[in-house]
Design an enzyme around this catalytic site. Structure first.
Site, PDB file in Angstrom:
ATOM      1  CE  LYS A 130       5.014 -21.900  57.114  1.00 52.30           C
ATOM      2  NZ  LYS A 130       4.660 -22.022  55.678  1.00 52.30           N
ATOM      3  CG  ASP A 170       7.212 -24.629  55.615  1.00 48.08           C
ATOM      4  OD1 ASP A 170       6.614 -24.066  54.679  1.00 48.08           O
ATOM      5  OD2 ASP A 170       8.374 -24.307  55.943  1.00 48.08           O
TER       6      ASP A 170
HETATM    7  P1  NDP Z   1      11.462 -29.963  52.623  1.00 50.04           P
HETATM    8  O1  NDP Z   1      11.786 -30.121  54.043  1.00 50.04           O
HETATM    9  O2  NDP Z   1      10.758 -31.053  51.893  1.00 50.04           O
HETATM   10  O3  NDP Z   1      12.790 -29.629  51.799  1.00 50.04           O
HETATM   11  C1  NDP Z   1      13.571 -28.523  52.118  1.00 50.04           C
HETATM   12  C2  NDP Z   1      14.715 -28.425  51.125  1.00 50.04           C
HETATM   13  O4  NDP Z   1      15.338 -27.160  51.295  1.00 50.04           O
HETATM   14  C3  NDP Z   1      15.801 -29.468  51.367  1.00 50.04           C
HETATM   15  O5  NDP Z   1      16.432 -29.750  50.144  1.00 50.04           O
HETATM   16  C4  NDP Z   1      16.744 -28.745  52.320  1.00 50.04           C
HETATM   17  O6  NDP Z   1      18.080 -29.221  52.306  1.00 50.04           O
HETATM   18  C5  NDP Z   1      16.685 -27.347  51.732  1.00 50.04           C
HETATM   19  N1  NDP Z   1      17.000 -26.365  52.788  1.00 50.04           N
HETATM   20  C6  NDP Z   1      16.317 -26.169  53.941  1.00 50.04           C
HETATM   21  N2  NDP Z   1      16.912 -25.222  54.678  1.00 50.04           N
HETATM   22  C7  NDP Z   1      17.986 -24.831  53.963  1.00 50.04           C
HETATM   23  C8  NDP Z   1      19.002 -23.883  54.184  1.00 50.04           C
HETATM   24  N3  NDP Z   1      19.024 -23.139  55.312  1.00 50.04           N
HETATM   25  N4  NDP Z   1      19.943 -23.709  53.217  1.00 50.04           N
HETATM   26  C9  NDP Z   1      19.927 -24.475  52.078  1.00 50.04           C
HETATM   27  N5  NDP Z   1      18.985 -25.398  51.817  1.00 50.04           N
HETATM   28  C10 NDP Z   1      18.024 -25.566  52.744  1.00 50.04           C
HETATM   29  O7  NDP Z   1      10.623 -28.597  52.517  1.00 50.04           O
HETATM   30  P2  NDP Z   1       9.622 -28.104  51.383  1.00 50.04           P
HETATM   31  O8  NDP Z   1      10.081 -28.569  50.054  1.00 50.04           O
HETATM   32  O9  NDP Z   1       8.257 -28.412  51.826  1.00 50.04           O
HETATM   33  O10 NDP Z   1       9.803 -26.519  51.506  1.00 50.04           O
HETATM   34  C11 NDP Z   1      10.738 -25.791  50.723  1.00 50.04           C
HETATM   35  C12 NDP Z   1      10.318 -24.340  50.660  1.00 50.04           C
HETATM   36  O11 NDP Z   1       9.024 -24.234  50.078  1.00 50.04           O
HETATM   37  C13 NDP Z   1      10.226 -23.613  52.004  1.00 50.04           C
HETATM   38  O12 NDP Z   1      10.582 -22.266  51.805  1.00 50.04           O
HETATM   39  C14 NDP Z   1       8.737 -23.687  52.327  1.00 50.04           C
HETATM   40  O13 NDP Z   1       8.338 -22.654  53.195  1.00 50.04           O
HETATM   41  C15 NDP Z   1       8.152 -23.504  50.941  1.00 50.04           C
HETATM   42  N6  NDP Z   1       6.787 -23.955  50.745  1.00 50.04           N
HETATM   43  C16 NDP Z   1       6.418 -25.238  51.016  1.00 50.04           C
HETATM   44  C17 NDP Z   1       5.137 -25.657  50.768  1.00 50.04           C
HETATM   45  C18 NDP Z   1       4.707 -27.068  50.946  1.00 50.04           C
HETATM   46  O14 NDP Z   1       3.570 -27.387  50.588  1.00 50.04           O
HETATM   47  N7  NDP Z   1       5.542 -27.974  51.446  1.00 50.04           N
HETATM   48  C19 NDP Z   1       4.109 -24.722  50.292  1.00 50.04           C
HETATM   49  C20 NDP Z   1       4.620 -23.409  49.940  1.00 50.04           C
HETATM   50  C21 NDP Z   1       5.900 -23.062  50.201  1.00 50.04           C
HETATM   51  P3  NDP Z   1      18.589 -30.224  53.484  1.00 50.04           P
HETATM   52  O15 NDP Z   1      17.913 -31.520  53.189  1.00 50.04           O
HETATM   53  O16 NDP Z   1      20.071 -30.264  53.327  1.00 50.04           O
HETATM   54  O17 NDP Z   1      18.159 -29.606  54.771  1.00 50.04           O
HETATM   55  O1  2IT Z   2       4.047 -22.013  52.857  1.00 49.06           O
HETATM   56  C1  2IT Z   2       3.011 -22.666  52.613  1.00 49.06           C
HETATM   57  O2  2IT Z   2       2.108 -22.214  51.920  1.00 49.06           O
HETATM   58  C2  2IT Z   2       2.907 -24.021  53.162  1.00 49.06           C
HETATM   59  N1  2IT Z   2       3.840 -24.501  53.804  1.00 49.06           N
HETATM   60  C3  2IT Z   2       1.648 -24.807  52.977  1.00 49.06           C
HETATM   61  C4  2IT Z   2       0.626 -24.405  53.995  1.00 49.06           C
HETATM   62  C5  2IT Z   2      -0.642 -25.234  53.996  1.00 49.06           C
HETATM   63  O3  2IT Z   2      -1.436 -24.971  54.899  1.00 49.06           O
HETATM   64  O4  2IT Z   2      -0.843 -26.109  53.161  1.00 49.06           O
END
Ligand code: NDP
Ligand code: 2IT
Length: 453
Positions: A130, A170
């Site tokens: 990461k 992420d």
């Molecule tokens: P995005 O950047 O697309 O969206 C993040 C969302 O979470 C936004 O709505 C943001 O709000 C909110 N957020 C972020 N930080 C905070 C905080 N401190 N408190 C409250 N809300 C918060 O990210 P993703 O959707 O890609 O990721 C979301 C989660 O999913 C993370 O935990 C990530 O690690 C996990 N994840 C993502 C994957 C992926 O493929 N993208 C894969 C597996 C897990 P705001 O806009 O106000 O900041």
């Molecule tokens: O938390 C996660 O699994 C991710 N942000 C996706 C990682 C990836 O390599 O697709």
């Protein structure tokens, strides 16, 4: 030395705390896994003797570097960049990059540690890593984002590669940022390779990668509900977050006949008792992803909805909950509210969104509860499929990839059941234990094969 002579869980955790002072998120993640792994290896001398868990909880390496860039006003800005390469026993390091002002070494270490088990669960050959930066993308112009991404990759490129370490997106890193970083990598190295996943379709990206994490979290939920003869159709769902994972989870819940009551962001949550259909979800995607504006404006567009500033959505009564924002966004109180209001299943789209006390509430209540390392693995799984397509210089069809995603999520579910069935106090499946043990076994056995390295 026999098994009985080895350190116990608390001695082990005391060592982790001593070696990682102040790294609360990392210590939390290690504890959550270690409780289950210690139980599993209690009578398995080889894992103790070879210090397997101790080695997985010590990243292979951490690279940290300065990232300088110039903002639109000519100010020189300095950020810190990182890549945590946790473990490559079963494949190249793989895991996302996070750009958010809250990023610290502790957060990236916890994410890389979790990623190691998650990637193992997918059944694909990927190790855990990461990275990211404390850069805040909010309010930055497109040119500022580009300059930051280029500067970040100008250092990161030395440490990554299609067979070494393959980052992806992420929080704060989506298609735009991946494009800028891929362009810079290609420019510096003069090589067109699958060094990143989540790429645009025009330059080696995979269909279904964008949707995969959110859709996968809903497929996992569906698999859990099926063990009880239940389905998503007709059930209400509370979702947190409004980014990539949350909006695609909402979309799939809606497609399967569920009613999405909430989404949220760092400012508060939106409640729409009528449910969010595709038009509303598309509005949210655009507002957060393109306009980059306020979620609260939804209430001006869609009547009957409310904006609840400074609050989390767990107070809304629902059948299903999907925390899809960030780590520790739900505590004991949030979990108690959900259970008290009759929630029967929780599927984590985010990584470690529920703190240790919150997890205990779900386990004690004996509801269906899936930890992120299992339920959000769909994203990295399709990233793994993007790597395969890049290696073969081919592209698979949408139908093929949708089927692969469903099958992988079902396999992860069934693997968790294999190791977790009947392990909750009320005799139900402990998906946390199942995921932790199954994720550990594959990595551990590969490490045993390598000897002391
Ligand atoms: P995005 O950047 O697309 O969206 C993040 C969302 O979470 C936004 O709505 C943001 O709000 C909110 N957020 C972020 N930080 C905070 C905080 N401190 N408190 C409250 N809300 C918060 O990210 P993703 O959707 O890609 O990721 C979301 C989660 O999913 C993370 O935990 C990530 O690690 C996990 N994840 C993502 C994957 C992926 O493929 N993208 C894969 C597996 C897990 P705001 O806009 O106000 O900041
Ligand atoms: O938390 C996660 O699994 C991710 N942000 C996706 C990682 C990836 O390599 O697709």
């Amino acid at each position: 030395m026999s098994v009985a002579d080895h350190v116990d869980l608390e001695q082990f955790m005391a060592g982790v705390e001593k070696r990682n002072p102040g790294e609360t998120e990392f210590i939390q993640a290690v504890r959550e896994v270690s409780e289950d792994v210690f139980e599993y290896i209690a009578d398995k001398e080889q894992y103790h003797h070879h210090q397997i868990l101790r080695r997985i909880a010590e990243p292979d390496r951490i690279v940290s570097f300065r990232v300088c860039w110039e903002d639109d006003n000519g100010n020189i800005r300095v950020q810190r960049g990182y890549r945590v390469q946790n473990n490559n026993a079963i494949g190249p390091y793989k895991g996302g990059l996070r750009f958010h002002p809250s990023v610290t070494q502790s957060i990236l270490k916890f994410l890389a540690f979790e990623q190691t088990f998650k990637n193992s669960l997918t059944g694909l050959p990927m190790g855990g890593g990461k990275g990211g930066s404390n850069f805040n993308p909010k309010g930055k112009s497109d040119n500022e984002i580009m300059r930051f991404c280029q500067s970040f990759m100008t250092e990161l490129y030395r440490h990554v590669g299609e067979d070494t370490d393959v980052p992806a997106g992420d929080i704060g890193v989506g298609a735009r940022e991946i494009g800028y970083m891929f362009g810079q990598y290609k420019r510096i190295t003069n090589r067109f390779t699958g060094v990143l996943t989540g790429k645009g379709l025009e330059y080696g990206g995979s269909l279904v990668r964008t949707e995969a994490t959110g859709y996968g979290a809903v497929y996992f939920l569906q698999n859990m509900l099926e063990t009880k003869g239940e389905s998503i159709s007709g059930k209400s769902a509370v979702i947190s977050g409004s980014g990539n994972v949350a909006t695609h989870a909402a979309e799939k819940i809606h497609q399967l006949g569920g009613k999405v009551l909430t989404v949220s962001d760092s400012k508060g949550y939106l409640h729409d008792p009528a449910g969010m259909d595709q038009e509303k979800i598309d509005w949210i995607k655009r507002q957060k992803g393109v306009v980059r504006g306020s979620l609260a404006e939804y209430t001006d567009v869609f009547a009957g909805s409310s904006w609840n500033p400074g609050k989390t959505p767990w107070e809304v009564a629902c059948d299903l909950a999907l925390p899809c924002a960030t780590q520790n966004e739900m505590d004991k109180t949030g979990a108690e509210l959900l259970v008290g209001n009759g929630c029967i299943a929780v599927s984590e789209g985010a990584n470690m969104p529920v703190n240790l006390e919150g997890v205990k509430v779900f386990k004690t209540a004996g509801i269906l509860y899936a930890p992120g390392k299992a339920s959000n693995a769909g994203g990295v799984a399709v990233s793994g499929l993007e790597m395969s397509q890049n290696s073969g210089r081919i592209s698979w069809s949408e139908d093929q990839l949708q089927e692969h995603l469903k099958t992988i999520m079902k396999d992860i579910h069934d693997t968790c059941v294999e190791y977790g069935a009947g392990r909750l106090p009320n005799g139900e499946c402990d998906y946390v234990k199942g995921a932790n043990i199954a994720g550990f076994v594959k990595v551990a056995n590969a490490m045993l094969a390598f000897g002391v390295v």
